[in-house]
Write an enzyme that holds these catalytic residues in place. Structure first.
Site, PDB file in Angstrom:
ATOM      1  N   ALA A   4       0.728  -1.231  -0.064  1.00 46.12           N
ATOM      2  CA  ALA A   4       0.168   0.000   0.179  1.00 46.12           C
ATOM      3  C   ALA A   4       0.853   1.324  -0.051  1.00 46.12           C
ATOM      4  CB  ALA A   4      -0.854  -0.006   1.173  1.00 46.12           C
ATOM      5  N   CYS A   5       2.210   1.083   0.098  1.00 46.24           N
ATOM      6  CA  CYS A   5       2.973   1.963  -0.109  1.00 46.24           C
ATOM      7  C   CYS A   5       3.154   2.879  -1.306  1.00 46.24           C
ATOM      8  CB  CYS A   5       4.369   1.765   0.603  1.00 46.24           C
ATOM      9  SG  CYS A   5       5.732   3.279   0.594  1.00 46.24           S
ATOM     10  N   GLY A   6       3.145   4.240  -1.410  1.00 46.45           N
ATOM     11  CA  GLY A   6       3.583   5.114  -2.325  1.00 46.45           C
ATOM     12  C   GLY A   6       4.855   5.600  -2.340  1.00 46.45           C
TER      13      GLY A   6
END
Length: 292
Positions: A127-129
């Protein structure tokens, strides 16, 4: 990639059955630059020293697209031409078999990374950007292409048709229900590519990486479709790739709206036929002709 597992279904009738589950494995991305002044004593000219950029959890497959797209979207390189080679390292699992969970990139001669990577050497979840940018101002100042000057026009009909076509090509989602997808429409509304991943940002990176390999960056006139909400990281990646239209199945966040507004990206959410919600720059999606 999927794996067949035995599960226990509960409800009106409890049964044991075999179901497909999406595979989740780490991918370590390493980057090496060819030395400007020869090879150090004892060095290997074919394998210069490499540095780990990041490790992300992903759905195995299209790893080179993911790697290249990540480097472009993070502003570490400018295009596919900055890369000389990409290869899977011969890492092995506990059983001694190859895992294909490390990709090593060698930069083209004379190319170096555009910013330090020390801040990106952490494990990134699915879920990391973008974790390296400290503010929207920093992001916008570093944009290599400004979508704000793109006068693209994409009909809502084409976007809905693209979403349907993307869904029809989500083979892993069809089998597992556990992955996201991203797709790219060309200026004529034709579906160019679809990529799946457990992480929505990885799916977008895979699309950007595909475009970089094709020499298509910046993506002027194109529309990026994503089967998720529009978060900051998705809007950021679209802006970096020069995409004028970003269409997402679910809602947008405040930071995504700010990035899209200030970078000139048309941001659509809740794209579900026959509707969509335009958060920014709706001029690129003209209303349907009432006479049709």
């Amino acid at each position: 990639m999927t794996q067949r597992l035995r599960v226990h279904r509960m409800g009106e009738a409890s049964i044991d059955r075999i179901e497909s589950v999406a595979v989740e494995e780490p991918l370590e991305i390493r980057v090496a630059a060819l030395p400007d002044q020869g090879i150090p004593a004892g060095g290997n000219p074919l394998r210069p020293p490499s540095t780990t950029v990041t490790t992300t959890m992903r759905l195995p497959g299209d790893d080179f697209d993911l790697t290249l797209g990540h480097l472009v979207a993070e502003g570490l390189i400018g295009s596919g031409e900055d890369v000389a080679t990409m290869m899977h390292c011969t890492d092995t699992g506990p059983d001694g078999s190859p895992t294909f969970n490390v990709v090593e990139v060698t930069l083209a001669a004379g190319v170096s990374l555009r910013r330090p990577i020390t801040e990106r050497t952490e494990v990134a979840t699915s879920a990391c950007g973008v974790c390296g940018s400290t503010s929207v101002d920093d992001l916008l100042a570093a944009l290599p292409h400004s979508p704000s000057t793109d006068d693209a026009s994409v009909s809502l009909t084409a976007i809905h048709a693209g979403m349907t076509a993307m869904r029809e090509r989500q083979k892993v989602f069809e089998a597992t229900g556990g992955v996201h997808a991203a797709a790219l429409l060309d200026p004529q509304g034709r579906l160019l590519a679809v990529r799946e991943d457990i992480g929505r940002h990885n799916a977008v990176d895979k699309i950007i990486g595909w475009a970089a390999r094709e020499g298509s960056l910046p993506l002027r006139g194109h529309a990026l479709l994503v089967s998720s909400r529009a978060g900051f990281e998705i809007a950021q990646k679209a802006a970096v790739a020069g995409v004028p239209v970003l269409a997402c199945v679910s809602a947008a966040t405040t930071l995504a709206v700010e990035v899209a507004e200030r970078s000139g990206v048309t941001l659509l959410g809740f794209v579900r036929e026959p509707r969509a919600t335009a958060y920014t720059h709706p001029r690129r999606v003209p209303p349907p002709d009432p006479g049709l």
